[in-house]
Design a protein around this motif. Structure first.
Motif, PDB file in Angstrom:
ATOM      1  N   ASP A 114     -43.127  12.188  55.553  1.00  0.00           N
ATOM      2  CA  ASP A 114     -42.615  10.884  55.086  1.00  0.00           C
ATOM      3  C   ASP A 114     -42.515  10.796  53.566  1.00  0.00           C
ATOM      4  N   LEU A 115     -42.882  11.861  52.868  1.00  0.00           N
ATOM      5  CA  LEU A 115     -42.846  11.848  51.408  1.00  0.00           C
ATOM      6  C   LEU A 115     -41.690  12.699  50.895  1.00  0.00           C
ATOM      7  N   PRO A 116     -41.193  12.390  49.679  1.00  0.00           N
ATOM      8  CA  PRO A 116     -40.139  13.233  49.091  1.00  0.00           C
ATOM      9  C   PRO A 116     -40.644  14.667  48.899  1.00  0.00           C
ATOM     10  N   LEU A 117     -39.749  15.619  49.025  1.00  0.00           N
ATOM     11  CA  LEU A 117     -40.098  17.024  48.842  1.00  0.00           C
ATOM     12  C   LEU A 117     -40.222  17.357  47.351  1.00  0.00           C
ATOM     13  N   PRO A 118     -40.840  18.490  47.011  1.00  0.00           N
ATOM     14  CA  PRO A 118     -41.013  18.861  45.601  1.00  0.00           C
ATOM     15  C   PRO A 118     -39.700  19.089  44.859  1.00  0.00           C
ATOM     16  N   PHE A 119     -38.623  19.377  45.588  1.00  0.00           N
ATOM     17  CA  PHE A 119     -37.317  19.590  44.972  1.00  0.00           C
ATOM     18  C   PHE A 119     -36.306  18.632  45.594  1.00  0.00           C
ATOM     19  N   LYS A 120     -35.350  18.187  44.772  1.00  0.00           N
ATOM     20  CA  LYS A 120     -34.274  17.344  45.276  1.00  0.00           C
ATOM     21  C   LYS A 120     -33.171  18.174  45.912  1.00  0.00           C
ATOM     22  N   GLY A 121     -33.074  19.430  45.523  1.00  0.00           N
ATOM     23  CA  GLY A 121     -32.049  20.318  46.050  1.00  0.00           C
ATOM     24  C   GLY A 121     -32.417  21.767  45.779  1.00  0.00           C
ATOM     25  N   ALA A 122     -31.695  22.691  46.420  1.00  0.00           N
ATOM     26  CA  ALA A 122     -32.023  24.111  46.297  1.00  0.00           C
ATOM     27  C   ALA A 122     -30.750  24.951  46.276  1.00  0.00           C
ATOM     28  N   VAL A 123     -30.787  26.016  45.465  1.00  0.00           N
ATOM     29  CA  VAL A 123     -29.703  26.995  45.424  1.00  0.00           C
ATOM     30  C   VAL A 123     -30.297  28.335  45.838  1.00  0.00           C
ATOM     31  N   PHE A 124     -29.863  28.823  47.000  1.00  0.00           N
ATOM     32  CA  PHE A 124     -30.383  30.073  47.560  1.00  0.00           C
ATOM     33  C   PHE A 124     -29.340  31.179  47.378  1.00  0.00           C
ATOM     34  N   LEU A 125     -29.703  32.213  46.629  1.00  0.00           N
ATOM     35  CA  LEU A 125     -28.816  33.340  46.357  1.00  0.00           C
ATOM     36  C   LEU A 125     -29.302  34.563  47.122  1.00  0.00           C
ATOM     37  N   SER A 126     -28.462  35.076  48.030  1.00  0.00           N
ATOM     38  CA  SER A 126     -28.815  36.274  48.810  1.00  0.00           C
ATOM     39  C   SER A 126     -30.220  36.153  49.405  1.00  0.00           C
ATOM     40  N   ALA A 127     -30.483  35.049  50.038  1.00  0.00           N
ATOM     41  CA  ALA A 127     -31.829  34.753  50.540  1.00  0.00           C
ATOM     42  C   ALA A 127     -32.267  35.730  51.623  1.00  0.00           C
ATOM     43  N   SER A 128     -33.557  36.079  51.569  1.00  0.00           N
ATOM     44  CA  SER A 128     -34.141  36.946  52.596  1.00  0.00           C
ATOM     45  C   SER A 128     -34.760  36.108  53.707  1.00  0.00           C
ATOM     46  N   GLY A 129     -34.036  35.101  54.175  1.00  0.00           N
ATOM     47  CA  GLY A 129     -34.482  34.280  55.282  1.00  0.00           C
ATOM     48  C   GLY A 129     -35.600  33.333  54.902  1.00  0.00           C
ATOM     49  N   ALA A 130     -36.325  32.885  55.931  1.00  0.00           N
ATOM     50  CA  ALA A 130     -37.503  32.031  55.759  1.00  0.00           C
ATOM     51  C   ALA A 130     -38.437  32.303  56.921  1.00  0.00           C
ATOM     52  N   TYR A 131     -39.727  32.052  56.704  1.00  0.00           N
ATOM     53  CA  TYR A 131     -40.732  32.341  57.728  1.00  0.00           C
ATOM     54  C   TYR A 131     -41.540  31.098  58.066  1.00  0.00           C
ATOM     55  N   ASP A 132     -42.082  31.099  59.267  1.00  0.00           N
ATOM     56  CA  ASP A 132     -42.880  29.970  59.724  1.00  0.00           C
ATOM     57  C   ASP A 132     -44.146  29.877  58.872  1.00  0.00           C
ATOM     58  N   PRO A 133     -44.278  28.830  58.040  1.00  0.00           N
ATOM     59  CA  PRO A 133     -45.431  28.764  57.135  1.00  0.00           C
ATOM     60  C   PRO A 133     -46.750  28.518  57.853  1.00  0.00           C
ATOM     61  N   ASP A 134     -46.711  27.825  58.980  1.00  0.00           N
ATOM     62  CA  ASP A 134     -47.946  27.551  59.724  1.00  0.00           C
ATOM     63  C   ASP A 134     -48.510  28.830  60.321  1.00  0.00           C
ATOM     64  N   LEU A 135     -47.629  29.677  60.863  1.00  0.00           N
ATOM     65  CA  LEU A 135     -48.091  30.946  61.420  1.00  0.00           C
ATOM     66  C   LEU A 135     -48.520  31.913  60.319  1.00  0.00           C
ATOM     67  N   LEU A 136     -47.828  31.850  59.164  1.00  0.00           N
ATOM     68  CA  LEU A 136     -48.227  32.698  58.042  1.00  0.00           C
ATOM     69  C   LEU A 136     -49.685  32.465  57.682  1.00  0.00           C
ATOM     70  N   ARG A 137     -50.074  31.214  57.653  1.00  0.00           N
ATOM     71  CA  ARG A 137     -51.439  30.874  57.247  1.00  0.00           C
ATOM     72  C   ARG A 137     -52.456  31.244  58.323  1.00  0.00           C
ATOM     73  N   LYS A 138     -51.941  31.589  59.507  1.00  0.00           N
ATOM     74  CA  LYS A 138     -52.814  32.063  60.586  1.00  0.00           C
ATOM     75  C   LYS A 138     -52.757  33.584  60.729  1.00  0.00           C
ATOM     76  N   GLY A 139     -51.990  34.237  59.863  1.00  0.00           N
ATOM     77  CA  GLY A 139     -51.928  35.692  59.870  1.00  0.00           C
ATOM     78  C   GLY A 139     -50.822  36.290  60.704  1.00  0.00           C
ATOM     79  N   PHE A 140     -49.806  35.468  61.042  1.00  0.00           N
ATOM     80  CA  PHE A 140     -48.687  35.970  61.850  1.00  0.00           C
ATOM     81  C   PHE A 140     -47.381  35.786  61.089  1.00  0.00           C
ATOM     82  N   LEU A 141     -46.472  36.723  61.279  1.00  0.00           N
ATOM     83  CA  LEU A 141     -45.189  36.695  60.585  1.00  0.00           C
ATOM     84  C   LEU A 141     -44.069  36.469  61.598  1.00  0.00           C
TER      85      LEU A 141
END
Length: 224
Positions: A113-140
């Motif tokens: 319910d709160l604003p995000l740290p950035f208002k917008g994003a520019v992704f150049l040749s992005a290497s995808g994105a990963y589940d942050p909740d699983l990352l913190r549990k040791g899974f990719l």
């Protein structure tokens, strides 16, 4: 607009400044750009071989052999923004774009319910994105639009090359972002940021970034 700038793996802040020079010049001097260097020594990115001095130092933000390193990078970025922020936008390439996207998703889940740290994003040749909740549990686990739907709801620009080794991951990331504020451009090159020798691509990229900035300003006014 104040931009946070994150480079790719096996480069450094100076290289990223050079890579984005043509784009930043065309955007104009009403914006500021802060380049944050990785701290983990890395081998030179293959696409840069022959273009930069070999005695330079190259870095990454994460140790790709350690999931714990991936998770701690999110916390490190959060701490950095708490001290050095706020930033209006993030401009990120390859590994930097992956980190930025994963971070945005993490923060949106933490405080929906709160604003995000950035208002917008520019992704150049992005290497995808990963589940942050699983990352913190040791899974990719790579996030995909087919499984995960829209996860990033700020205005975004997605730019990659027709011959980009990360094209599938970059496309997947674009699908994770809200379609009504998402802009995509596929340039004629590879895993690179178009510069002076690709003037047409630079002009089109700048147009897209300006649209995202405009949308970000509109979105910001909604939170006021």
């Amino acid at each position: 607009m104040r931009f946070l700038c994150l480079h790719g793996s096996g480069t450094n802040s100076g290289i990223f400044e050079t890579q984005t020079a043509a784009i930043r010049y065309e955007l104009g001097d009403q914006h500021t750009f802060e380049f944050v260097e990785g701290t983990i020594p890395a081998r030179l990115a293959p696409e840069l071989e022959g273009t930069v001095p070999l005695n330079d130092k190259f870095f990454s933000y994460i140790d790709t052999m350690s999931i714990d390193s991936c998770a701690s990078t999110l916390v490190n970025l959060d701490n950095y923004l708490a001290v050095e922020g706020p930033f209006d936008m993030v401009l990120a390439f390859s590994q930097g774009a992956m980190i930025a996207a994963t971070y945005i998703i993490w923060k949106s889940r933490q405080s929906p319910d709160l604003p995000l740290p950035f208002k917008g994003a520019v992704f150049l040749s992005a290497s995808g994105a990963y589940d942050p909740d699983l990352l913190r549990k040791g899974f990719l686990r790579a996030l995909t639009p087919r499984v995960d739907g829209n996860l990033i709801r700020i205005p975004t620009a997605h730019i990659w090359g027709r011959g980009d080794i990360s094209s599938r991951k970059a496309s997947d990331l674009s699908g994770l972002c809200a379609s009504d504020t998402r802009h995509i451009y596929i340039h004629p090159g590879g895993h690179e940021i178009p510069g002076a020798r690709m003037n047409g691509a630079v002009r089109y990229i700048v147009q897209i970034i300006r649209r995202v900035i405009s949308l970000a300003n509109d979105t910001d006014s909604c939170w006021a």
